[in-house]
Scaffold this motif. Sequence first.
Motif, PDB file in Angstrom:
ATOM      1  N   GLU A 160      57.237   7.073 -55.527  1.00  0.00           N
ATOM      2  CA  GLU A 160      56.466   8.136 -54.895  1.00  0.00           C
ATOM      3  C   GLU A 160      57.052   9.497 -55.224  1.00  0.00           C
ATOM      4  OE1 GLU A 160      56.211   7.374 -50.653  1.00  0.00           O
ATOM      5  OE2 GLU A 160      56.259   5.217 -51.042  1.00  0.00           O
ATOM      6  N   ASP A 161      58.351   9.501 -55.497  1.00  0.00           N
ATOM      7  CA  ASP A 161      59.053  10.749 -55.756  1.00  0.00           C
ATOM      8  C   ASP A 161      58.690  11.311 -57.139  1.00  0.00           C
ATOM      9  OD1 ASP A 161      60.746  12.660 -54.792  1.00  0.00           O
ATOM     10  OD2 ASP A 161      62.578  11.720 -55.532  1.00  0.00           O
ATOM     11  N   ALA A 162      58.414  10.396 -58.073  1.00  0.00           N
ATOM     12  CA  ALA A 162      58.268  10.780 -59.486  1.00  0.00           C
ATOM     13  C   ALA A 162      57.215  11.868 -59.749  1.00  0.00           C
ATOM     14  CB  ALA A 162      57.984   9.537 -60.319  1.00  0.00           C
ATOM     15  N   PRO A 163      55.987  11.742 -59.204  1.00  0.00           N
ATOM     16  CA  PRO A 163      54.981  12.766 -59.538  1.00  0.00           C
ATOM     17  C   PRO A 163      55.420  14.178 -59.139  1.00  0.00           C
ATOM     18  CG  PRO A 163      53.975  10.936 -58.330  1.00  0.00           C
ATOM     19  CD  PRO A 163      55.439  10.685 -58.348  1.00  0.00           C
ATOM     20  N   MET A 164      56.039  14.293 -57.964  1.00  0.00           N
ATOM     21  CA  MET A 164      56.451  15.609 -57.486  1.00  0.00           C
ATOM     22  C   MET A 164      57.554  16.185 -58.378  1.00  0.00           C
ATOM     23  SD  MET A 164      55.907  18.016 -55.509  1.00  0.00           S
ATOM     24  CE  MET A 164      54.655  17.289 -54.477  1.00  0.00           C
ATOM     25  N   LYS A 197      56.057  17.438 -61.518  1.00  0.00           N
ATOM     26  CA  LYS A 197      55.370  18.708 -61.306  1.00  0.00           C
ATOM     27  C   LYS A 197      56.377  19.856 -61.282  1.00  0.00           C
ATOM     28  CE  LYS A 197      52.109  20.383 -57.893  1.00  0.00           C
ATOM     29  NZ  LYS A 197      51.483  19.961 -56.631  1.00  0.00           N
ATOM     30  N   LEU A 198      57.486  19.649 -60.559  1.00  0.00           N
ATOM     31  CA  LEU A 198      58.513  20.688 -60.458  1.00  0.00           C
ATOM     32  C   LEU A 198      59.114  20.988 -61.821  1.00  0.00           C
ATOM     33  CD1 LEU A 198      60.319  19.519 -57.199  1.00  0.00           C
ATOM     34  CD2 LEU A 198      59.005  21.627 -57.486  1.00  0.00           C
ATOM     35  N   ALA A 199      59.329  19.919 -62.605  1.00  0.00           N
ATOM     36  CA  ALA A 199      59.923  20.109 -63.933  1.00  0.00           C
ATOM     37  C   ALA A 199      58.969  20.897 -64.825  1.00  0.00           C
ATOM     38  CB  ALA A 199      60.243  18.742 -64.554  1.00  0.00           C
ATOM     39  N   ARG A 238      69.783  19.386 -49.256  1.00  0.00           N
ATOM     40  CA  ARG A 238      69.722  17.997 -49.670  1.00  0.00           C
ATOM     41  C   ARG A 238      68.531  17.364 -48.970  1.00  0.00           C
ATOM     42  NH1 ARG A 238      72.839  13.069 -48.407  1.00  0.00           N
ATOM     43  NH2 ARG A 238      72.858  13.714 -46.226  1.00  0.00           N
ATOM     44  N   PHE A 239      67.756  16.613 -49.713  1.00  0.00           N
ATOM     45  CA  PHE A 239      66.639  15.908 -49.096  1.00  0.00           C
ATOM     46  C   PHE A 239      66.735  14.427 -49.422  1.00  0.00           C
ATOM     47  CE2 PHE A 239      62.330  14.250 -48.745  1.00  0.00           C
ATOM     48  CZ  PHE A 239      61.996  14.694 -47.480  1.00  0.00           C
ATOM     49  N   ALA A 240      66.669  13.577 -48.357  1.00  0.00           N
ATOM     50  CA  ALA A 240      66.713  12.128 -48.551  1.00  0.00           C
ATOM     51  C   ALA A 240      65.297  11.588 -48.430  1.00  0.00           C
ATOM     52  CB  ALA A 240      67.616  11.488 -47.503  1.00  0.00           C
ATOM     53  N   GLY A 241      64.870  10.825 -49.425  1.00  0.00           N
ATOM     54  CA  GLY A 241      63.519  10.267 -49.417  1.00  0.00           C
ATOM     55  C   GLY A 241      62.667  10.939 -50.472  1.00  0.00           C
ATOM     56  N   ALA A 242      61.415  10.470 -50.559  1.00  0.00           N
ATOM     57  CA  ALA A 242      60.519  11.004 -51.586  1.00  0.00           C
ATOM     58  C   ALA A 242      60.053  12.406 -51.199  1.00  0.00           C
ATOM     59  CB  ALA A 242      59.321  10.081 -51.756  1.00  0.00           C
ATOM     60  N   LEU A 243      60.114  13.327 -52.159  1.00  0.00           N
ATOM     61  CA  LEU A 243      59.643  14.690 -51.918  1.00  0.00           C
ATOM     62  C   LEU A 243      58.133  14.674 -51.725  1.00  0.00           C
ATOM     63  CD1 LEU A 243      61.651  16.598 -54.668  1.00  0.00           C
ATOM     64  CD2 LEU A 243      61.963  16.819 -52.210  1.00  0.00           C
ATOM     65  N   THR A 244      57.673  15.464 -50.766  1.00  0.00           N
ATOM     66  CA  THR A 244      56.231  15.586 -50.573  1.00  0.00           C
ATOM     67  C   THR A 244      55.858  17.043 -50.805  1.00  0.00           C
ATOM     68  OG1 THR A 244      56.515  16.063 -48.241  1.00  0.00           O
ATOM     69  CG2 THR A 244      56.189  13.756 -48.836  1.00  0.00           C
ATOM     70  N   GLN A 245      54.540  17.296 -50.950  1.00  0.00           N
ATOM     71  CA  GLN A 245      54.076  18.662 -51.164  1.00  0.00           C
ATOM     72  C   GLN A 245      54.532  19.556 -50.012  1.00  0.00           C
ATOM     73  OE1 GLN A 245      52.359  19.555 -54.071  1.00  0.00           O
ATOM     74  NE2 GLN A 245      52.962  21.575 -53.319  1.00  0.00           N
ATOM     75  N   ARG A 246      54.476  18.970 -48.798  1.00  0.00           N
ATOM     76  CA  ARG A 246      54.829  19.747 -47.609  1.00  0.00           C
ATOM     77  C   ARG A 246      56.304  20.161 -47.647  1.00  0.00           C
ATOM     78  NH1 ARG A 246      54.704  17.529 -41.524  1.00  0.00           N
ATOM     79  NH2 ARG A 246      55.694  19.351 -40.623  1.00  0.00           N
ATOM     80  N   VAL A 247      57.157  19.203 -48.024  1.00  0.00           N
ATOM     81  CA  VAL A 247      58.588  19.509 -48.089  1.00  0.00           C
ATOM     82  C   VAL A 247      58.848  20.583 -49.131  1.00  0.00           C
ATOM     83  CG1 VAL A 247      60.840  18.550 -48.700  1.00  0.00           C
ATOM     84  CG2 VAL A 247      59.302  17.241 -47.252  1.00  0.00           C
ATOM     85  N   VAL A 248      58.160  20.457 -50.275  1.00  0.00           N
ATOM     86  CA  VAL A 248      58.361  21.429 -51.341  1.00  0.00           C
ATOM     87  C   VAL A 248      57.906  22.820 -50.883  1.00  0.00           C
ATOM     88  CG1 VAL A 248      57.575  22.124 -53.657  1.00  0.00           C
ATOM     89  CG2 VAL A 248      58.222  19.747 -53.208  1.00  0.00           C
ATOM     90  N   ASP A 249      56.719  22.877 -50.253  1.00  0.00           N
ATOM     91  CA  ASP A 249      56.179  24.174 -49.828  1.00  0.00           C
ATOM     92  C   ASP A 249      57.013  24.805 -48.720  1.00  0.00           C
ATOM     93  OD1 ASP A 249      54.230  23.849 -51.638  1.00  0.00           O
ATOM     94  OD2 ASP A 249      52.665  23.230 -50.231  1.00  0.00           O
ATOM     95  N   GLU A 250      57.422  23.965 -47.753  1.00  0.00           N
ATOM     96  CA  GLU A 250      58.043  24.541 -46.564  1.00  0.00           C
ATOM     97  C   GLU A 250      59.542  24.730 -46.700  1.00  0.00           C
ATOM     98  OE1 GLU A 250      56.919  22.306 -43.136  1.00  0.00           O
ATOM     99  OE2 GLU A 250      54.800  22.788 -43.377  1.00  0.00           O
TER     100      GLU A 250
END
Lengths: 660, 157, 193
Positions: C97-101, C104-106, C170-182
Amino acid sequence: MIPELGHFAIALAVVIALSQAIISIWGAHRGDARFIAAAPALALSQAMAVGFAFLALVWSGIVSDFSVINVAEYSSARTPLLYKITGAWGNHEGSILLWCLILSFCGAAVAVFGRNLPSALRARVIGVLGLVSCGFLLFTLTVSDPLGRIWPPPSEGQGVNPLLQDPGLAFHPPILYSGYVGFAVAFAFAVASLLEGRVDAAWGRWVRPWTLGAWCLLTSGIALGSWWSYYELGWGGYWFWDPVENASLLPWLTGTALLHSAIVVEKREALKIWSVLLAITTFSLSLAGTFMVRSGLLNSVHAFANDPTRGVFILALLGLVIGGSLLLFAWRAPVLQPAGLFAPLSREGALVLNNILLCSIMAVVLAGTMYPPFVQLIFDQQISVGPPFFISTVVPLAAPLMAAMGLGPVLSWKRAAVAPALLRLWWAALASLIVVLVGFYGRLGWAAVGFGAALWMVLSALAEIVERSQLFRQPIGTAWARLRGLPRASYGAAVAHAGLGVAVAGMVGMTLASHSIVLLHPGDTTKVGNYDWRLVSLTSGAGSDFTARIATLAVTDARTGQAIATMYPARRTFPLQQQTTTDVAIRTNGFRDLYAALGDERDGGIVLRIHVNPLAPWIWFGALIMAFGGALSLSDRRLRIGAPVRLARRRAADMKVAAE
Amino acid sequence: MKRLRLAAGLLTLLLQVAPAFAVSDPSELLSNPAMEARAEAIGSHLRCLVCQNESIEASDAGLARDIRAIIRQQVVAGRTDKQITAYMVQRYGSFILLEPPFEPLTVLLWGSPVIALLLGAMIALLAFRRQRREAATIAPAPLSPAEKARLEALLRS
Amino acid sequence: MSAQVPQKSVLGRRLLLGAPLAVLALVGGGWALMLRRMAGGNFDPHSLPSQLIGKKVPDFSLPGLDGGVAMTGAELQNPGRPMLVNFFASWCVPCLEDAPMLNKLAKNGLPIWGITYKDKQADTQRFLSQNGNPYARIAVDQPGRVAIDWGVYGVPETYLIDAAGLVHWRFAGALTQRVVDEDLTPLLRRIGA
């Protein structure tokens, strides 16, 4: 259809519970005899409605109706019948329904067995229980529906968690909850007495059997849970000091305190306000435990799937029930009449000490359990509070409790002197001291003190019986007559105290356990404790919904070479749940457990965790003795309360016969 | 169903799903019993980070296994208990300590037995004093008519 | 029946016996606050704060994937620009689940270095070919020891490092759009990406 009927029964129960609360309490307040008389009938019909809903859930499980979400998620067609039934409470929604069921049974029990109570008090008690019931039933109906449907139904359920497929755990929740919820009756008595504005010796006499019953069940429930943890989880211990376990220990501690303070209320009309507060606190801790376990606020090994909405609902319910009762307490308790003067050094004084120590232990366990989330909330820091903390704080508080436990029962009421009491216990003290010295000589260290304390508890309990019967002082015939004449409550207390001694001996014994983790190939031998353990073979097997790897272990005495036991620890794999469980092999001779759990297989061998646990079974055996002591005491009370009624009835019957 | 998925997600987040509290790798045990006992004592005071409420020694999770191995390496290397514990705290914070250190943050926690005992003693003392004072001055409450009738009935029977 | 108890002392005792109620109010209030913050995502009793925040990346040296360039702590202690370090493994479901985000960031120009955790190199290659490769560099932590030095307790974990090699997040778990934005984007803006 059946689940819908069950659902309807819950809705019906909510209405009945609400009317039970309003009609009973208002009727008692107005002194309206018709309303007061309606209370028991309402309590019984509520119990029937909830009972029907519960049966509907169990039935859905038995017939594997996978259109019911709970059955689909926690059962399967291949699940053995026993676990199809017990699966009903193996999940959040079902266990809350079980909680409601027991609560409604409590109300029904007061209706049936409370015939000798003043009818207004009984109505109030039933009313308060109805009010609590109503809250929990509403919770079930709105946010925790056990009988919800899904469409389309899956063709197969997801199965019971293999860890829960165990007779011990299957019956653990009903017993534990009966204990937890049973304290609701003592709570209801406390609130009813506050409403009435009076607490007297009779209150102590009425509240004690209900407390005792709940205490026996909670003791058994906790013991069963810890036993399950010992033989099912395969880690070699019996108590995690986990929040979920602590949640059951907290009401047990205050419940035990209440049991003792209620004696003082009954016998001496003292400690009344305190006992009322304890009754409220005990049930509040039961409720708080439910909340803590289900809200997800605590880190725990065995938590339910959690959901903040439910947390908010339970918290609001908690606030209403506990807050309401404590408000009533603050308002009404100050006008309760004090009575029963006693000196600090007396039986009452000893019971006060018992209460202070038990409540201190409760405070420590509560602090340890609640500290991490509060530190995180206030200081945003994560800390852990685990077994080392609890052991190093609880043991120093428990030690004086054990010492005083032997002394208390031989003190006289009102005013006592320690010297004569000690004089009566000299032989118990001497024997315990010898055990401590022998233990030190045998390099047992602190465990020697522990064994001494355990023996002290058992012997001083015995001494009390000897003392009261004047055995060895009077001719044997007189002593025998006195022994027979002693109330069962005295025997019950002595048995329960001795039971704690036995349990403590078991716990101390466990600290001396030897263990080892080894990789064995078939034919290999290892030495643990004074035993040689040989892995004979490694085979495969299968059950109805699992496959297993089974080891055959031959245990022999390391010195004599004599065969002791053949053990079959196994490891089960459940394909449906994708889970593996260990099937621990335990062989006991009553004084030590041989304990073997299977681990991973590795290059033709298998990893084994082997323990030799001295006195381990005594922990649960002791707890059972305690519960038995409680039951013994309970049987005494029932006779005393029931006897005049039955006698009067028999006399009436005799007269009727005579008249004919 | 949403609830289920959430739970499943949580589970897979863990490094390794530990189904039962089982057994560890014997090859990591030290042959010197005194050293092994020390390592066990250290490990039983450290929390398994993945499985929430067990010690490193009791858990079969992969991370716990790794940390057990590190403890044993450091014991063999002659590091003190304090150094080993500090090594772990540096990486995982005091969250890893099952026995929280005594510090300003935990004063109330470690003080809880003393506070509870003092509070209990104070309540008992106050109650004793009040009991003395009031028992002398207050007469028992008069019986209500209904109670009087019951009492008479009881006395008669 | 309260007539026999002096009125004044009743009030005082009511206040005294109201103490349990006050305790309940405090504890209950605390719990309510926890539940509210938990629902808002600001309170997680299961989370574990990283000890690396505000500190430099620890020293380490790991081999590159399939004989690629080795990765050292020294490189990350002075990367010259903000970047992410991501611990991952092919066997971990949330990593999928983490891979797409991460991709995108890369693509948006944020450098991401990956460290595989207890993974076979062939499995890692397959994972990358199936899910895309957002990583500028990949190192292999087969024994999982470097992960422990970082304080990793699960995969995936993502660390944000500034130009001077200080760990900010540091973030543990899959990055989500919300985590990235906020969380991530505002932080990146602050440390000057």
